[in-house]
Design an enzyme around this catalytic site. Structure first.
Site, PDB file in Angstrom:
ATOM      1  N   TYR A  35     -48.443 -18.385   3.147  1.00 28.55           N
ATOM      2  CA  TYR A  35     -47.981 -18.632   1.600  1.00 28.55           C
ATOM      3  C   TYR A  35     -49.245 -18.673   0.702  1.00 28.55           C
ATOM      4  CZ  TYR A  35     -45.230 -20.321  -2.225  1.00 28.55           C
ATOM      5  OH  TYR A  35     -44.484 -20.415  -3.362  1.00 28.55           O
ATOM      6  N   THR A  39     -36.434 -26.605  -6.456  1.00 26.75           N
ATOM      7  CA  THR A  39     -35.573 -25.420  -6.338  1.00 26.75           C
ATOM      8  C   THR A  39     -35.173 -25.355  -4.989  1.00 26.75           C
ATOM      9  OG1 THR A  39     -37.624 -24.195  -5.502  1.00 26.75           O
ATOM     10  CG2 THR A  39     -37.466 -24.328  -7.982  1.00 26.75           C
ATOM     11  N   SER A  76     -31.940 -16.942  -7.762  1.00 26.03           N
ATOM     12  CA  SER A  76     -31.874 -18.548  -7.640  1.00 26.03           C
ATOM     13  C   SER A  76     -33.150 -19.127  -8.014  1.00 26.03           C
ATOM     14  CB  SER A  76     -31.720 -19.033  -6.068  1.00 26.03           C
ATOM     15  OG  SER A  76     -32.674 -18.687  -5.251  1.00 26.03           O
TER      16      SER A  76
END
Length: 331
Positions: free
Chosen positions: A213, A248, A54
């Site tokens: 992250y 996204t 994806s």
């Protein structure tokens, strides 16, 4: 004909101001001056893309397949990978696209996949480390590693090492201008984080998925520089890049507030993936290694003077990766 490239000072200003540089506005302003990539530029090259089911991963695979590459979609969920493959074939009928299952957060699964790939493939000309996670809470893998560290750093490090025979085969000595290329898809969020090797597993303090992250995306940029030195003798180049702000599924799921606020400015997935595709294609990044890129241009890894990582911290990151993955080759 493309328009003239942006003057360097204007381009740098867009980059430093973040919003215009990372948004679709920056992409549109810069891309107007880019030359078109020749059709078939990647014919005869095989490139693996992790996290390809994806978002940026699928967009990268679409771009590579459109230029003639044989693309291996390395995915955690085979069903979603097959869906992505079908999407690519609709856009590029006849493209060579395979699906291979691998959970990048599992070192055991990385070894299993790499063994299978070495049995199936003759050479690998490119590897795009795109798989990413942004967990809501601290999660450990079965091997005891924090999920962001495992997915963004340890898994890609081990996969690069395990696929080195294929990457070396994709970098024949008689074709020095066409090396195999390893690309880390980092994030502009890495600018907010220092290289933390004192607590790489994020066991201390209050855990934040966003902080984990950013920390591991910073690690990716440093690791790309270290791997660039390590793999130079094999003729393999290593780069890192960031895609800017792209719309996204990962952003929608993990950062819904950010997406609502910035929706009109977000890039398409294809715009975000453009530099990752270009790094596998253009001659310029084939002549250098260990560079951090955004919108087809080298970018500083630190904005503030004196922000560079101490040598001891860089060495500690390398030691962490070697020890955690059981890889004994020195840098």
């Amino acid at each position: 004909m493309p328009l003239p490239r942006l003057p360097r000072l204007v381009d740098a200003a867009l980059d430093r101001l973040v919003v215009p540089g990372y948004s679709r506005l920056g992409y549109l302003a810069r891309s107007a001056g880019w030359a078109a990539t020749p059709p078939g530029a990647l014919a005869g090259r095989t490139i693996a893309v992790t996290g390809a089911s994806s978002g940026l991963g699928t967009a990268t695979a679409i771009g590579l397949a459109g230029l003639g590459a044989a693309v291996e979609l390395v995915v955690r969920d085979r069903g979603r990978g097959e869906t992505a493959r079908a999407e690519i074939l609709v856009r590029h009928p006849g493209a060579q696209v395979t699906v291979a299952r691998c959970d990048l957060s599992s070192l055991a699964d990385v070894r299993r996949y790499a063994l299978d790939a070495r049995d199936r493939l003759l050479a690998l000309h490119g590897l795009v480390h795109n798989a990413g996670v942004l967990p809501a809470g601290r999660t450990e893998t079965d091997e005891g590693h924090e999920l962001c560290l495992a997915t963004h750093v340890l898994g890609p490090f081990l996969l690069t090492r395990e696929l080195l025979p294929l990457l070396r085969a994709g970098s024949p000595p008689d074709r020095p201008g066409e090396p195999a290329r390893v690309v880390f898809v980092s994030s502009g969020g890495m600018y907010t984080a220092a290289l933390r090797t004192d607590d790489p597993e994020f066991t201390g303090g209050r855990y934040s998925g966003g902080a984990a992250y950013a920390r591991t995306k910073r690690m990716q940029v440093v690791l790309a520089e270290l791997l660039a030195d390590d793999l130079a003798a094999a003729g393999v180049v290593v780069h890192s890049m960031h895609p800017g702000w792209a719309d996204t599924p990962g952003v929608a799921d993990s950062l819904p507030g950010f997406r609502r606020l910035t929706a009109p400015l977000l890039r398409t997935a294809a715009q975000g993936a453009d530099t990752a595709v270009w790094l596998q294609t253009d001659r310029e990044p084939g002549r250098c290694s260990g560079v951090f890129w955004h919108d087809r241009a080298p970018r500083p890894t630190h904005y503030l003077p004196g922000g560079e990582e101490p040598a001891a911290a860089r060495a500690a990151l390398w030691t962490l990766c070697v020890d955690a993955t059981g890889s004994a080759r020195p840098v």
